[in-house]
Design an enzyme around this catalytic site. Structure first.
Site, short mmCIF file in Angstrom:
data_model
loop_
_atom_site.label_atom_id
_atom_site.label_comp_id
_atom_site.label_asym_id
_atom_site.label_seq_id
_atom_site.Cartn_x
_atom_site.Cartn_y
_atom_site.Cartn_z
CG ASP A 213 -23.26 -18.71 13.68
OD1 ASP A 213 -23.61 -19.82 14.12
OD2 ASP A 213 -23.16 -18.47 12.46
CG HIS A 236 -27.59 -19.12 15.44
ND1 HIS A 236 -27.18 -19.23 14.14
CD2 HIS A 236 -28.25 -17.92 15.52
CE1 HIS A 236 -27.58 -18.16 13.45
NE2 HIS A 236 -28.22 -17.35 14.26
#
Ligand SMILES: *[C@@H]1O[C@H](CO)[C@@H](O)[C@H](O)[C@H]1NC(C)=O
Ligand SMILES: *[C@@H]1O[C@H](CO)[C@@H](O)[C@H](O)[C@H]1NC(C)=O
Length: 387
Positions: A213, A236
């Site tokens: 993430d 991310h």
């Protein structure tokens, strides 16, 4: 030659030891019964060592020797009698793999705590498999959290395979994280590297973060955040947001991200807000000296976040974004649109500046896309600005 009599030798030694014993007392967790057998729960021994260090009237050190120590939920509570506690960790702390706990290692209401070294093994892989197969799964634990604390240093720590977030600073002032290594699989859900919220004066420097993430996520109520010399990927990217989930929400201001490299990440530098009413804001943000290697969305502002289209369709973000600078950002985009400013129609982005930005896509010039975004461009900007 006369040999000095014993008192002349012992006296300086006595002063030497006296000086060091008052300057810092060391509590070795082995003396509290901790054994590195990687299966017996040692959280009581760690908490008892903490209680002793916390009650000491002068500086205290907690020492964790080499070896794997299994810990269930472990909480280090303040306030303490001194504001100089060092946790020196040569060992590895191992989390329960049954995901029953909501928080793993937490410091609460502490002032003046330094953590040097150490490996945290979150044992998250089984939980990620569960989540990736869309079964209903436990949430899992954040590996290390500092909450409502101040004057914190975390240096040389490695965090592996967290179940949820790796490191969180929530409600903190003056936190310095340096030389942090974070590693989890690129497809591991919700394993943000470092999450900062409701905190001020946080610096994150010289660290490398590979995760599934956000490498770093910045929540509401964050100010004076400095991020420098970070390598991110996979993951991310670095994200301010998600902001604007609630109507009443503190803003984010004075954030600098510099000398950072993104490699094979979903985003580079991102600002993300929910597409619904909020009093939040994001302002005075600088992204400087950044390299993008094959990044899907190198530069992105997305104000239409609405996961599963629940609770926000047809609404627009109330989060006001202003004074965001992008300076000296170079490299490659993995998609055609390398620069995307998708701002709120009700509160357009104001004061966006681009300076020396060069992003290519497949050896060609990439594209930029703007909606409701206002600002200026200077120097070479490729793709050419749509502001
Ligand atoms: C912005 O943050 C930096 C460090 O994070 C700090 O040195 C500076 O004083 C802050 N500026 C303002 C206006 O608060
Ligand atoms: C814009 O943000 C920068 C930090 O990125 C800050 O130094 C500057 O003072 C801000 N400008 C205004 C007009 O607030």
């Amino acid at each position: 030659m006369a040999i000095p009599s014993t008192p002349f030798i012992l006296l300086p030694l006595f002063f030497f030891f006296f000086f060091f014993s008052v300057s810092s007392t060391t509590f070795n967790i082995v003396d509290f019964g901790a054994k590195p057998d990687s299966k017996t729960d040692m959280s009581k021994a760690f908490e008892e060592a903490w209680t002793s260090a916390c009650r000491a009237s002068t500086a205290a050190t907690i020492y964790v020797p080499k070896g794997r120590y299994y810990l269930s939920t472990t909480t280090f509570n303040g306030p303490c009698s001194n504001n100089d506690i060092t946790m020196h960790v040569d060992g590895t702390l191992v989390a329960p793999s049954d995901y029953g706990v909501e928080n793993w290692i937490t410091f609460r209401h502490v002032d003046g705590v330094s953590v040097f070294g150490g490996v945290l093994d979150g044992q998250g892989a089984g939980l990620w498999d569960c989540k990736n197969s869309h079964k209903s799964c436990p949430l899992g634990a954040t590996s290390l959290e500092f909450s409502n604390s101040k004057n914190i240093i975390v240096s040389g720590l490695t965090s592996l395979n967290s179940q949820m977030f790796h490191i969180v600073a929530n409600g903190c002032q003056n936190v310095k994280m340096q030389g942090i290594k974070i590693s989890a699989a690129g497809n591991s859900p919700n394993t943000d590297g470092i999450h900062v919220a409701l905190s001020s004066q946080v610096t994150i420097i010289s660290s490398s973060i590979s995760t599934g993430d956000d490498c770093i996520s910045v929540g509401p109520g964050t100010s004076n955040l400095w991020i420098e010399n970070v390598a991110c990927g996979p993951g991310h990217g670095i994200s301010i947001g998600s902001l604007g989930k609630d109507v009443e929400e503190d803003g984010v201001q004075n954030v600098t991200v510099k000398t950072t490299t993104f490699t094979n990440t979903q985003n580079g530098v991102r600002i993300k807000t929910w597409g619904k009413p909020s009093k939040g804001f994001a302002r005075n943000i600088l992204f400087q000296d950044i390299i993008m290697n094959n990044v899907q969305n190198p530069i992105i502002i997305d104000q239409n976040y609405c996961p599963n289209n629940k609770g926000c369709p047809g609404q627009v973000s109330g989060v006001e974004i202003s004074n965001v600078s992008y300076q000296n950002i170079h490299g490659t985009s993995a998609t055609q649109v390398a620069m995307k400013f998708d701002c709120s129609s009700k509160f357009p982005c104001r004061g966006i500046t681009l300076e020396d930005v060069k992003l290519s896509y497949k050896n060609d010039v990439a594209e930029a896309s703007c909606s409701n975004a206002d600002g200026t461009a200077a120097g070479l900007v490729q793709p050419s600005s749509c502001l």
